[in-house]
Design an enzyme around this catalytic site. Structure first.
Site, PDB file in Angstrom:
ATOM      1  N   LYS A 138       1.395  -0.161  -2.749  1.00 20.35           N
ATOM      2  CA  LYS A 138       1.281  -0.689  -4.106  1.00 20.35           C
ATOM      3  C   LYS A 138       1.528  -2.190  -4.110  1.00 20.35           C
ATOM      4  O   LYS A 138       2.356  -2.684  -3.348  1.00 20.35           O
ATOM      5  CB  LYS A 138       2.319  -0.044  -5.037  1.00 20.35           C
ATOM      6  CG  LYS A 138       2.161   1.434  -5.234  1.00 20.35           C
ATOM      7  CD  LYS A 138       3.254   1.979  -6.150  1.00 20.35           C
ATOM      8  CE  LYS A 138       3.083   3.477  -6.343  1.00 20.35           C
ATOM      9  NZ  LYS A 138       4.127   4.018  -7.229  1.00 20.35           N
ATOM     10  N   GLU A 193      -3.536 -17.057  -9.120  1.00 19.78           N
ATOM     11  CA  GLU A 193      -4.300 -16.073  -8.365  1.00 19.78           C
ATOM     12  C   GLU A 193      -3.327 -14.956  -8.025  1.00 19.78           C
ATOM     13  O   GLU A 193      -2.314 -15.191  -7.367  1.00 19.78           O
ATOM     14  CB  GLU A 193      -4.825 -16.736  -7.097  1.00 19.78           C
ATOM     15  CG  GLU A 193      -5.781 -15.894  -6.297  1.00 19.78           C
ATOM     16  CD  GLU A 193      -6.322 -16.685  -5.122  1.00 19.78           C
ATOM     17  OE1 GLU A 193      -5.622 -16.740  -4.077  1.00 19.78           O
ATOM     18  OE2 GLU A 193      -7.424 -17.259  -5.252  1.00 19.78           O
ATOM     19  N   ASP A 245      11.003  13.186 -14.791  1.00 19.01           N
ATOM     20  CA  ASP A 245      11.913  12.383 -13.981  1.00 19.01           C
ATOM     21  C   ASP A 245      13.358  12.879 -14.035  1.00 19.01           C
ATOM     22  O   ASP A 245      14.136  12.623 -13.120  1.00 19.01           O
ATOM     23  CB  ASP A 245      11.848  10.916 -14.399  1.00 19.01           C
ATOM     24  CG  ASP A 245      10.559  10.238 -13.945  1.00 19.01           C
ATOM     25  OD1 ASP A 245       9.797  10.854 -13.174  1.00 19.01           O
ATOM     26  OD2 ASP A 245      10.310   9.096 -14.361  1.00 19.01           O
ATOM     27  N   TYR A 278      -0.242  -2.366 -11.461  1.00 19.78           N
ATOM     28  CA  TYR A 278      -0.147  -2.284 -10.010  1.00 19.78           C
ATOM     29  C   TYR A 278      -1.422  -1.736  -9.406  1.00 19.78           C
ATOM     30  O   TYR A 278      -2.102  -0.892  -9.976  1.00 19.78           O
ATOM     31  CB  TYR A 278       1.079  -1.496  -9.557  1.00 19.78           C
ATOM     32  CG  TYR A 278       1.213  -0.100 -10.092  1.00 19.78           C
ATOM     33  CD1 TYR A 278       0.836   0.995  -9.321  1.00 19.78           C
ATOM     34  CD2 TYR A 278       1.744   0.140 -11.358  1.00 19.78           C
ATOM     35  CE1 TYR A 278       0.977   2.287  -9.802  1.00 19.78           C
ATOM     36  CE2 TYR A 278       1.880   1.414 -11.855  1.00 19.78           C
ATOM     37  CZ  TYR A 278       1.488   2.487 -11.057  1.00 19.78           C
ATOM     38  OH  TYR A 278       1.619   3.773 -11.541  1.00 19.78           O
ATOM     39  N   GLN A 329      -7.575   1.391  -6.795  1.00 16.91           N
ATOM     40  CA  GLN A 329      -7.255   1.785  -8.167  1.00 16.91           C
ATOM     41  C   GLN A 329      -6.239   0.815  -8.745  1.00 16.91           C
ATOM     42  O   GLN A 329      -5.316   0.395  -8.054  1.00 16.91           O
ATOM     43  CB  GLN A 329      -6.681   3.212  -8.151  1.00 16.91           C
ATOM     44  CG  GLN A 329      -6.330   3.793  -9.496  1.00 16.91           C
ATOM     45  CD  GLN A 329      -5.856   5.241  -9.354  1.00 16.91           C
ATOM     46  OE1 GLN A 329      -6.463   6.038  -8.641  1.00 16.91           O
ATOM     47  NE2 GLN A 329      -4.776   5.569 -10.012  1.00 16.91           N
ATOM     48  N   HIS A 360       8.960   4.584  -5.351  1.00 16.94           N
ATOM     49  CA  HIS A 360       8.971   3.414  -6.220  1.00 16.94           C
ATOM     50  C   HIS A 360       9.445   3.808  -7.613  1.00 16.94           C
ATOM     51  O   HIS A 360       9.122   4.890  -8.101  1.00 16.94           O
ATOM     52  CB  HIS A 360       7.555   2.822  -6.306  1.00 16.94           C
ATOM     53  CG  HIS A 360       7.421   1.733  -7.316  1.00 16.94           C
ATOM     54  ND1 HIS A 360       6.645   1.859  -8.441  1.00 16.94           N
ATOM     55  CD2 HIS A 360       7.978   0.498  -7.366  1.00 16.94           C
ATOM     56  CE1 HIS A 360       6.715   0.741  -9.146  1.00 16.94           C
ATOM     57  NE2 HIS A 360       7.518  -0.099  -8.514  1.00 16.94           N
ATOM     58  N   HIS A 400       9.018   7.582  -7.721  1.00 18.56           N
ATOM     59  CA  HIS A 400       7.792   8.320  -7.465  1.00 18.56           C
ATOM     60  C   HIS A 400       7.140   7.920  -6.146  1.00 18.56           C
ATOM     61  O   HIS A 400       7.285   6.785  -5.691  1.00 18.56           O
ATOM     62  CB  HIS A 400       6.780   8.058  -8.585  1.00 18.56           C
ATOM     63  CG  HIS A 400       7.293   8.404  -9.939  1.00 18.56           C
ATOM     64  ND1 HIS A 400       6.918   7.716 -11.062  1.00 18.56           N
ATOM     65  CD2 HIS A 400       8.156   9.360 -10.375  1.00 18.56           C
ATOM     66  CE1 HIS A 400       7.508   8.234 -12.127  1.00 18.56           C
ATOM     67  NE2 HIS A 400       8.278   9.228 -11.730  1.00 18.56           N
ATOM     68  N   ARG A 424      11.345   4.692 -14.923  1.00 16.19           N
ATOM     69  CA  ARG A 424      10.262   5.512 -14.381  1.00 16.19           C
ATOM     70  C   ARG A 424      10.460   5.570 -12.871  1.00 16.19           C
ATOM     71  O   ARG A 424      10.492   4.556 -12.196  1.00 16.19           O
ATOM     72  CB  ARG A 424       8.902   4.909 -14.731  1.00 16.19           C
ATOM     73  CG  ARG A 424       8.641   4.835 -16.228  1.00 16.19           C
ATOM     74  CD  ARG A 424       7.287   4.186 -16.504  1.00 16.19           C
ATOM     75  NE  ARG A 424       7.090   3.909 -17.904  1.00 16.19           N
ATOM     76  CZ  ARG A 424       6.355   4.659 -18.727  1.00 16.19           C
ATOM     77  NH1 ARG A 424       5.763   5.741 -18.269  1.00 16.19           N
ATOM     78  NH2 ARG A 424       6.216   4.316 -19.992  1.00 16.19           N
TER      79      ARG A 424
END
Length: 178
Positions: A72, A28, A168, A132, A46, A119, A62, A59
């Site tokens: 998140k 789960e 970036d 995420y 989302q 992040h 952000h 990445r």
């Protein structure tokens, strides 16, 4: 599920219970009542999915500015990453500090990152996929970031020469944010 508090208040490593047998596994990944009982009361709106073809893809770092700041819940479904959260909460005793965790398809760990954090992640192997949940929709006008190698933050990334997007490569330092 096990919810492990980290050195930065609000940042939580989540270890789900994984049931395995000869067929594979079941776990789960999210339950609103379970997360709420652990003090994580988000309404996720989302889901995002990112694939990085190469090792050492970086990445980040952000974040979304208010009123579109996002919490998140991050997990890796294929491959592995070094996942980083940086505390950007004004007045926080850990402002500017970061913590990093290895998230992988093998360890099933997830990271809950509250609003007010930047992040980023660096892939540790090819063809890594990360998913995420976020509790606020994406807003282009509120999209922001900090350069991945900001010396004031000094994240110890595992890649010496990361693969970066043009965006970036040009992000500002934390000290230069408005």
């Amino acid at each position: 599920m096990e919810f492990i508090k980290t050195d930065i208040d609000g940042l939580v490593l989540v270890k789900p219970r994984v049931h395995t047998d000869h067929r594979g596994f079941f776990l789960e990944t999210y339950s609103s009542p379970v997360f709420s009982a652990a003090g994580i009361d988000c309404v996720f709106v989302q889901d995002n999915h990112s694939k990085s073809a190469a090792k050492d893809v970086l990445r980040g770092l952000h974040f979304q500015t208010p009123p579109f700041a996002q919490s998140k819940l991050v997990r890796v479904i294929k491959g592995s990453v070094f996942d980083v959260a940086v505390d950007l909460r004004e007045g926080s005793p850990t402002f500017g500090r970061w913590q990093g965790f290895e998230l992988s398809e093998r360890n099933f760990h997830m990271l809950f990152i509250p609003r007010g954090f930047a992040h980023g992640f660096c892939t540790l192997e090819e063809n890594t996929e990360i998913v995420y949940k976020v509790d606020n929709p994406y807003s282009r006008e509120n999209d922001a970031g900090i350069i991945w190698n900001d010396p004031d933050i000094a994240v110890k990334w595992p890649a010496g020469e990361p693969v970066l997007s043009d965006k970036d490569k040009c992000l500002p330092r934390l000290r230069d944010l408005d």
